[in-house]
Design a protein around this motif. Structure first.
Motif, PDB file in Angstrom:
ATOM      1  N   SER A 207      10.638  -1.567   4.925  1.00 30.32           N
ATOM      2  CA  SER A 207      11.863  -2.568   3.734  1.00 30.32           C
ATOM      3  C   SER A 207      12.042  -1.825   2.828  1.00 30.32           C
ATOM      4  O   SER A 207      12.335  -2.343   1.820  1.00 30.32           O
ATOM      5  CB  SER A 207      11.067  -3.797   3.437  1.00 30.32           C
ATOM      6  N   SER A 208      11.091  -0.659   2.191  1.00 29.86           N
ATOM      7  CA  SER A 208      11.448   0.206   1.199  1.00 29.86           C
ATOM      8  C   SER A 208      12.289   1.323   0.939  1.00 29.86           C
ATOM      9  O   SER A 208      11.263   2.293   2.028  1.00 29.86           O
ATOM     10  CB  SER A 208      10.431   0.386   0.252  1.00 29.86           C
ATOM     11  N   ASP A 209      12.113   2.413  -0.402  1.00 27.17           N
ATOM     12  CA  ASP A 209      12.854   3.204   0.048  1.00 27.17           C
ATOM     13  C   ASP A 209      11.620   4.130  -0.357  1.00 27.17           C
ATOM     14  O   ASP A 209      11.989   5.751  -0.323  1.00 27.17           O
ATOM     15  CB  ASP A 209      14.131   3.183  -0.988  1.00 27.17           C
ATOM     16  N   ALA A 210      10.598   4.316  -0.875  1.00 28.09           N
ATOM     17  CA  ALA A 210       9.603   4.810  -2.038  1.00 28.09           C
ATOM     18  C   ALA A 210       8.502   3.866  -1.839  1.00 28.09           C
ATOM     19  O   ALA A 210       8.383   2.691  -2.243  1.00 28.09           O
ATOM     20  CB  ALA A 210      10.321   5.826  -3.192  1.00 28.09           C
ATOM     21  N   VAL A 211       7.201   4.902  -1.942  1.00 29.60           N
ATOM     22  CA  VAL A 211       6.504   3.696  -1.938  1.00 29.60           C
ATOM     23  C   VAL A 211       5.568   4.307  -3.054  1.00 29.60           C
ATOM     24  O   VAL A 211       4.887   6.239  -3.548  1.00 29.60           O
ATOM     25  CB  VAL A 211       4.955   4.000  -0.359  1.00 29.60           C
ATOM     26  N   LEU A 212       4.580   3.740  -3.912  1.00 28.77           N
ATOM     27  CA  LEU A 212       3.935   4.095  -5.101  1.00 28.77           C
ATOM     28  C   LEU A 212       2.900   3.174  -5.284  1.00 28.77           C
ATOM     29  O   LEU A 212       2.453   2.273  -5.491  1.00 28.77           O
ATOM     30  CB  LEU A 212       5.446   4.085  -6.995  1.00 28.77           C
ATOM     31  N   VAL A 213       2.163   3.539  -5.166  1.00 31.50           N
ATOM     32  CA  VAL A 213      -0.103   3.979  -4.568  1.00 31.50           C
ATOM     33  C   VAL A 213      -0.710   3.607  -6.670  1.00 31.50           C
ATOM     34  O   VAL A 213      -0.535   4.776  -6.577  1.00 31.50           O
ATOM     35  CB  VAL A 213      -0.484   4.066  -4.163  1.00 31.50           C
ATOM     36  N   SER A 214      -0.951   2.721  -7.333  1.00 32.83           N
ATOM     37  CA  SER A 214      -1.880   2.811  -8.326  1.00 32.83           C
ATOM     38  C   SER A 214      -2.749   2.028  -8.363  1.00 32.83           C
ATOM     39  O   SER A 214      -3.138   1.037  -7.947  1.00 32.83           O
ATOM     40  CB  SER A 214      -0.928   1.788  -9.412  1.00 32.83           C
ATOM     41  N   ALA A 215      -3.886   3.603  -8.222  1.00 34.17           N
ATOM     42  CA  ALA A 215      -4.746   2.518  -7.847  1.00 34.17           C
ATOM     43  C   ALA A 215      -6.356   3.996  -8.796  1.00 34.17           C
ATOM     44  O   ALA A 215      -6.635   5.422  -8.659  1.00 34.17           O
ATOM     45  CB  ALA A 215      -5.660   2.719  -6.010  1.00 34.17           C
ATOM     46  N   ARG A 216      -6.992   3.275  -9.255  1.00 36.87           N
ATOM     47  CA  ARG A 216      -8.537   4.203  -9.659  1.00 36.87           C
ATOM     48  C   ARG A 216      -9.899   4.597  -8.020  1.00 36.87           C
ATOM     49  O   ARG A 216     -10.377   5.228  -8.940  1.00 36.87           O
ATOM     50  CB  ARG A 216      -9.551   3.298 -10.364  1.00 36.87           C
ATOM     51  N   GLU A 217     -10.172   3.683  -7.993  1.00 37.14           N
ATOM     52  CA  GLU A 217     -11.041   4.249  -6.389  1.00 37.14           C
ATOM     53  C   GLU A 217     -10.456   4.771  -5.640  1.00 37.14           C
ATOM     54  O   GLU A 217      -9.248   4.898  -5.446  1.00 37.14           O
ATOM     55  CB  GLU A 217     -11.228   3.224  -5.652  1.00 37.14           C
ATOM     56  N   VAL A 218     -11.082   6.728  -5.382  1.00 34.62           N
ATOM     57  CA  VAL A 218     -10.990   6.960  -4.760  1.00 34.62           C
ATOM     58  C   VAL A 218     -10.360   6.797  -3.103  1.00 34.62           C
ATOM     59  O   VAL A 218      -9.640   7.301  -2.738  1.00 34.62           O
ATOM     60  CB  VAL A 218     -11.398   8.197  -5.072  1.00 34.62           C
ATOM     61  N   ARG A 219     -11.835   6.214  -2.580  1.00 39.55           N
ATOM     62  CA  ARG A 219     -11.653   5.711  -1.206  1.00 39.55           C
ATOM     63  C   ARG A 219     -10.123   4.714  -1.132  1.00 39.55           C
ATOM     64  O   ARG A 219      -9.775   4.428   0.000  1.00 39.55           O
ATOM     65  CB  ARG A 219     -13.006   4.702  -1.369  1.00 39.55           C
ATOM     66  N   THR A 220     -10.022   3.987  -2.070  1.00 40.45           N
ATOM     67  CA  THR A 220      -8.792   2.587  -2.097  1.00 40.45           C
ATOM     68  C   THR A 220      -7.693   3.788  -1.825  1.00 40.45           C
ATOM     69  O   THR A 220      -6.836   3.266  -1.031  1.00 40.45           O
ATOM     70  CB  THR A 220      -8.864   1.804  -3.156  1.00 40.45           C
ATOM     71  N   VAL A 221      -7.319   4.058  -2.137  1.00 34.98           N
ATOM     72  CA  VAL A 221      -6.540   5.641  -2.452  1.00 34.98           C
ATOM     73  C   VAL A 221      -5.912   6.230  -0.541  1.00 34.98           C
ATOM     74  O   VAL A 221      -5.270   5.767  -0.373  1.00 34.98           O
ATOM     75  CB  VAL A 221      -5.846   6.875  -3.195  1.00 34.98           C
ATOM     76  N   GLY A 222      -7.507   6.303  -0.259  1.00 34.37           N
ATOM     77  CA  GLY A 222      -7.250   7.658   0.508  1.00 34.37           C
ATOM     78  C   GLY A 222      -7.123   5.795   2.274  1.00 34.37           C
ATOM     79  O   GLY A 222      -6.968   6.271   2.506  1.00 34.37           O
ATOM     80  N   ARG A 223      -7.670   4.876   1.682  1.00 31.59           N
ATOM     81  CA  ARG A 223      -7.509   3.883   2.519  1.00 31.59           C
ATOM     82  C   ARG A 223      -6.205   3.476   3.362  1.00 31.59           C
ATOM     83  O   ARG A 223      -5.091   4.182   3.955  1.00 31.59           O
ATOM     84  CB  ARG A 223      -8.341   2.829   3.108  1.00 31.59           C
ATOM     85  N   LEU A 224      -5.305   3.133   2.370  1.00 31.47           N
ATOM     86  CA  LEU A 224      -3.914   3.308   2.016  1.00 31.47           C
ATOM     87  C   LEU A 224      -2.966   4.775   1.904  1.00 31.47           C
ATOM     88  O   LEU A 224      -2.593   4.565   3.031  1.00 31.47           O
ATOM     89  CB  LEU A 224      -3.505   2.712   0.348  1.00 31.47           C
ATOM     90  N   VAL A 225      -3.172   5.703   1.816  1.00 29.26           N
ATOM     91  CA  VAL A 225      -2.556   6.906   2.264  1.00 29.26           C
ATOM     92  C   VAL A 225      -2.310   6.826   4.112  1.00 29.26           C
ATOM     93  O   VAL A 225      -1.402   6.857   4.316  1.00 29.26           O
ATOM     94  CB  VAL A 225      -3.258   8.177   1.666  1.00 29.26           C
TER      95      VAL A 225
END
Length: 792
Positions: free
Chosen positions: A723-741
Motif C-alpha cells: 500500500s506504499s510508493d516507497a520503503v525506508l528502513v532505518s536500523a542500526r543492526e546489520v542482521r535486522t536490515v538483511g532480514r527485512l531486505v
C-alpha cells in the motif's frame, strides 16, 4: 523438571517394584517347589498303591492271604493319592487327566469288589473241597486233578474238559460226601475262571496309561509354572537392573552436575579474573591487561593458538597467544571465510577437520594456516570483539564449559573495550573542547586584532598612496612608497586570513560531488602558479558523493596543495582520489575514523618530508616553519576537514616527499532523476523510539508516512509495502536490515528501497538507495523532485 530430579523420584519406585517382584519370584519358586513335591508324592503314592494292590490281589488269588485288609488298604491309599492329586492347583489338562484316572480307579474298585466276593467263594469252596477230599471218596483223585489243573489254567478248553469230566462221574446220593465233593468241584469250575477273568479285567483298566498321561500333564503344568516363575525372576532382575542403571545414571548426572558446577565456578573465576582488571584501565594499561586476559583464557581452554581482535581500537587491537608467535593477520582470513560460507551460528563457528566439507572457504583458510580444528566466537555488544583459537582437539572445543568460559571472557573483554572506547571518546571530546576554547580565544583575539590592524593598515595605505602621488616617477622616494604599499597589501591579506580563521561556523552542507571540487581546485592551482603540469589530478570515472560545503572544502585543498608546492620547491604535486571501505576503526597520524566508506584525496609533494617534531604541531594555529608563513593555512584546512567528519593523515614517503591524505565520509549517491515525489506514501520501518522523530522529518519534506516498528511481523509488513510508493528502513543492526531486505525484495516491484544504516550496506538491487544513519533530512530531500518526472 530436570533428569536428576526425575531419577530421584523414580529410584524409590523402582526399589519398591524390585522388592515386590523379588518377593513374588521367591513365592512362585516356593509354590512351584511345593506343588512339584505334592504332585510327585501323589503320583508316587498312587503308583505304589496300584502295585501293592496288584500284588495283594494275586496273593489273594493264590490264597496266600486270608483277609482283604491289605487290598482295602491299597484301595484307601489309591483314593488318598487321587484326593491329593485332585486338590493340587492345576490347569484344565491336569484336571481332566485326574478325572480320567479317578474314573478308571472307580471301575477298578468295582472289579476288585467283585473279585473279592468271587475269591472268597473260591477260597471257601477250595477249603470245603480240601476238607471233603480228606476222606476216601470215590473219584476224589479225578476231581482233585481237574481242580488243580483249573487253578493253574482257566482257559476255555480246560474249563470245558473239566466240565465234561465232572459230567462223566457217576451221580452220587444227595448229601453224601461224594455229592458234596462234586458240588464243590462244579462250583470251583465256575468260580476259578470268573476270578481270573476279573483279574484280567482289573489289569485291563489301563490305569498305567492314564497315569502316564497324568504325569505328562503334570510335567507340562510344571513347565508352565516354571516359565511363570522365571518370568517373575526375569522381571525382578530387570527391575533390579533398572534400579542399578538409575542409580548409576543418577551418580553420573550428579558427577556431571558437579563437573558443570565446577566449570561454572571456574568460568566465574575466569570472568572475574578478566573483568576486574579491565574495570579501571587506560591506554597501555588496558592493552597489557587484555593481553594478560588472553593468556589466562588460552591456558584455561588449553588452546594451541589464539588471537583476539578489538576492531574499534585503532592501536594495539590484536592480541595473540603465545605472545609474538602469530602474525597480526592470522585471524582475519578465518573471519572472512566464515562470512563467505555463512558459517556463523549464534555468533560462533565450530570447524573441525571431519566436517569441513560444509565450509570450503574456511577449509582453504585453515589449510593455508596449517590449522586442523578452529573455533571462532564474536560479540557485537557492547563493543565488537572477535576471537579465534585452535583447540587441543575437537572434543576439547565441543566442551560446553570451555565455550561458556570463552563466551563469558569475551563478554568481559567487550565491556572492558567499551569502557576503553568511551574513555577514548571522552578524552577526544575533552581535547576537542579544549581545542575549541583555545580556538575561540584565538578567534576573538584574531578578530579584534584584525579590525584594529585594518584601521591601521587603511591609514598606512591611504597616506602611502597620498605620498606616492606627490613623488616623481623613478625617484627613490617613490620606490619607498611602493614598498610601503606592497607591505600594506600583504598585511591586508594576513588580516583577511585571520578573519577567515576566526569564523566559528562553516557554510551549510549539502550533497556534492567531490570530483567537481578537485577539478576546480586543479584549475585554480594551475592558473595561480602558471604551470598546469606542476599539479597532476587522478580521480575516479564515476561520481564521488560527499556531504559538505563546496567553498570550505575547496579552501582546504587549496591550502594543502599550496603548502605542498612550497615544500616541494616547485616540484610536481599529485592529487589522487579513491574510495576506501574501512571494515574497522583505524587510527591515523592525526585522529581516527570509525568503520565506513570514505573518499580519500592523497596530496603528494616532492619535498624533504615532515620531521617528527614538526608533525606533532603541524595543524596548530600560527605554527609555521616558513619565514613568510602565517601558520593558518594547514590549521584552517584541518578545521574544515574535521568539521566535515574526516581527518588528515600525514606520512613521509620512503624515497622523498610527504603525503597528506584527506579522508572524507562518503555520502549516498544523489539520484539524477526523481526517486521520491512530494505526496508519496512512504513506509517507514525504524526503531520504536525513533518513529515519531523520523516521521516528522519525512512529513516536513512533503511525504505521507506509514509508520511501523522494526519488530513488525512479515505478513503485516508486506501488506504495508503493497500500500506504499516507497520503503525506508532505518536500523542500526546489520542482521535486522538483511532480514527485512530479503523479506521485502520479492514484493517491492517498482518501489524504491531506501536503507539508512551505519555501515551503508549495499545490496545487489537497482531499487536500493543507501543513506546514512540516523536519517538525515537533507539526504532524503536530495532524492525528492517535484511531480514532474518518473520514478527511477
Amino acid at each position: 523438571m530436570k533428569p536428576p530430579h526425575l531419577l530421584k523420584i523414580a529410584i524409590p519406585y523402582l526399589l519398591l517394584l524390585s522388592i515386590l517382584l523379588t518377593a513374588a519370584a521367591v513365592r512362585a519358586m516356593d509354590a512351584r517347589r511345593r506343588w512339584s513335591s505334592a504332585a510327585a508324592e501323589g503320583v508316587t503314592q498312587f503308583s505304589m498303591a496300584q502295585r501293592a494292590l496288584h500284588i495283594d490281589l494275586l496273593n489273594a488269588r493264590a490264597g496266600l492271604i486270608r483277609t482283604y485288609d491289605p487290598v482295602n488298604a491299597d484301595l484307601t491309599a489309591t483314593d488318598d493319592a487321587l484326593s491329593r492329586l485332585r486338590e493340587l492347583p492345576s490347569d484344565d489338562e491336569v484336571r481332566r487327566a485326574v478325572a480320567d484316572l479317578t474314573a478308571a480307579t472307580a471301575r477298578q474298585e468295582a472289579l476288585v469288589e467283585r473279585f473279592k466276593t468271587n475269591n472268597a467263594l473260591l477260597q471257601n469252596s477250595l477249603a470245603r473241597f480240601a476238607a471233603n477230599g480228606a476222606t476216601e471218596t470215590p473219584g476224589r483223585d479225578v476231581l482233585s486233578a481237574w481242580v488243580l489243573k483249573l487253578t493253574l489254567d482257566t482257559s476255555p478248553p480246560t474249563v470245558a474238559s473239566a466240565r465234561a469230566a465232572l459230567a462223566a462221574l457217576p451221580r452220587a446220593a444227595n448229601g453224601s460226601p461224594r455229592a458234596q465233593l462234586s458240588s464243590h468241584a462244579r462250583l470251583l469250575v465256575d468260580v476259578l475262571p470268573e476270578g481270573d477273568r476279573l483279574l484280567r479285567a482289573i489289569w485291563a483298566t489301563d490305569i498305567e496309561q492314564r497315569l502316564a498321561r497324568l504325569e505328562t500333564a503334570l510335567e507340562a503344568n510344571l513347565i508352565s509354572r516354571t516359565y511363570r516363575m522365571r518370568a517373575l525372576q526375569f522381571s525382578a532382575a530387570f527391575a533390579l537392573a533398572l534400579l542399578a542403571a538409575a542409580v548409576v545414571m543418577l551418580l553420573l548426572l550428579q558427577r556431571l552436575q558437579t563437573r558443570e558446577l565446577a566449570a561454572q565456578a571456574a568460568n566465574a573465576r575466569l570472568s572475574a579474573a578478566i573483568a576486574m582488571p579491565l574495570i579501571d584501565t587506560g591506554g597501555s594499561t588496558f592493552v597489557s591487561r587484555v593481553q594478560e586476559a588472553v593468556d589466562h583464557l588460552a591456558c584455561h581452554i588449553n588452546a594451541r593458538r589464539l588471537q583476539l581482535r578489538i576492531p574499534e581500537l585503532a592501536d594495539q587491537s590484536i592480541f595473540s597467544w603465545p605472545p609474538g608467535a602469530l602474525p597480526d593477520d592470522w585471524l582475519a582470513p578465518f573471519a572472512e571465510a566464515a562470512e563467505q560460507d555463512g558459517a556463523w551460528f549464534d555468533n560462533r563457528v565450530l570447524a573441525y577437520h571431519h566436517r569441513l566439507t560444509r565450509y570450503p572457504a574456511i577449509a582453504h583458510a585453515m589449510q593455508q594456516a596449517g590449522v586442523s580444528d578452529l573455533v571462532l566466537l564474536r560479540t557485537t555488544h557492547p563493543a565488537p570483539v572477535l576471537i579465534g583459537f585452535e583447540p587441543a582437539g575437537p572434543a576439547s572445543a565441543q566442551r560446553h564449559d570451555h565455550l561458556a568460559g570463552t563466551a563469558s571472557a569475551l563478554a568481559a573483554i567487550a565491556h572492558g573495550a567499551n569502557r576503553e572506547l568511551l574513555s577514548i571518546e571522552r578524552r577526544n571530546l575533552d581535547r576537542t573542547l579544549a581545542w575549541a576554547r583555545r580556538m575561540e580565544a584565538i578567534g576573538v583575539l584574531a578578530s579584534g586584532l584584525a579590525h584594529n590592524f585594518n584601521n591601521i593598515i587603511g591609514a598606512i595605505a591611504g597616506y602611502g598612496e597620498m605620498g606616492r602621488g606627490r613623488t616623481r616617477k623613478g625617484s627613490a622616494t617613490r620606490g619607498y612608497f611602493d614598498e610601503i604599499l606592497i607591505a600594506a597589501r600583504r598585511a591586508s591579506d594576513l588580516v583577511d586570513e585571520m578573519l577567515g580563521f576566526a569564523k566559528h561556523s562553516r557554510s551549510g552542507k549539502r550533497p556534492i560531488d567531490l570530483r567537481d571540487i578537485l577539478e576546480e581546485t586543479h584549475r585554480l592551482l594551475a592558473a595561480a602558479n602558471q604551470d598546469e603540469a606542476m599539479f597532476r589530478l587522478d580521480v575516479p570515472d564515476g561520481p564521488c558523493p560527499v556531504s559538505g560545503a563546496t567553498v570550505d572544502l575547496q579552501q582546504a585543498f587549496l591550502n594543502i596543495c599550496n603548502n605542498a608546492a612550497q615544500a616541494g620547491r616547485g616540484g610536481p604535486v599529485a592529487m589522487v582520489c579513491d574510495l576506501v571501505n574501512l571494515t574497522e576503526r583505524r587510527r591515523f597520524s592525526h585522529g581516527s575514523l570509525a568503520a565506513g566508506r570514505y573518499f580519500t584525496v592523497a596530496i603528494v609533494d616532492s619535498g624533504p618530508g615532515v620531521p617528527p617534531e614538526v608533525a606533532a604541531r603541524l595543524f596548530e594555529p600560527f605554527f609555521t616553519t616558513k619565514a613568510a608563513g602565517t601558520g593558518l593555512g594547514l590549521s584552517t584546512a584541518w578545521e574544515i576537514v574535521r568539521d566535515h567528519g574526516g581527518t588528515i593523515d600525514v606520512t613521509n614517503l620512503d624515497h622523498a616527499g610527504a603525503c597528506f591524505t584527506v579522508w572524507l565520509p562518503a555520502a549516498a549517491e544523489a539520484a539524477t532523476s526523481a526517486v521520491l515525489r512530494e505526496g508519496d506514501r512512504i513506509l517507514l520501518l525504524t526503531a520504536s523510539d525513533a518513529l515519531s522523530h523520523d516521521s516528522r522529518t519525512l512529513a516536513g519534506l512533503g511525504l505521507n508516512t506509514i509508520e511501523l516498528p522494526l519488530s513488525t511481523g512479515a505478513e503485516a509488513m508486506i501488506d504495508a509495502v503493497r500500500s506504499s510508493d516507497a520503503v525506508l528502513v532505518s536500523a542500526r543492526e546489520v542482521r535486522t536490515v538483511g532480514r527485512l531486505v530479503h523479506e521485502m525484495l520479492p514484493t517491492l516491484g517498482a518501489r524504491p528501497l531506501l536503507l539508512a544504516t551505519p555501515a551503508n550496506l549495499t545490496f545487489p538491487c537497482s531499487r536500493v538507495v543507501n543513506l546514512s544513519h540516523p536519517i538525515d533530512g537533507s539526504e532524503v530531500a536530495a532524492l525528492i523532485r517535484e511531480r514532474a518526472g518518473t520514478l527511477a
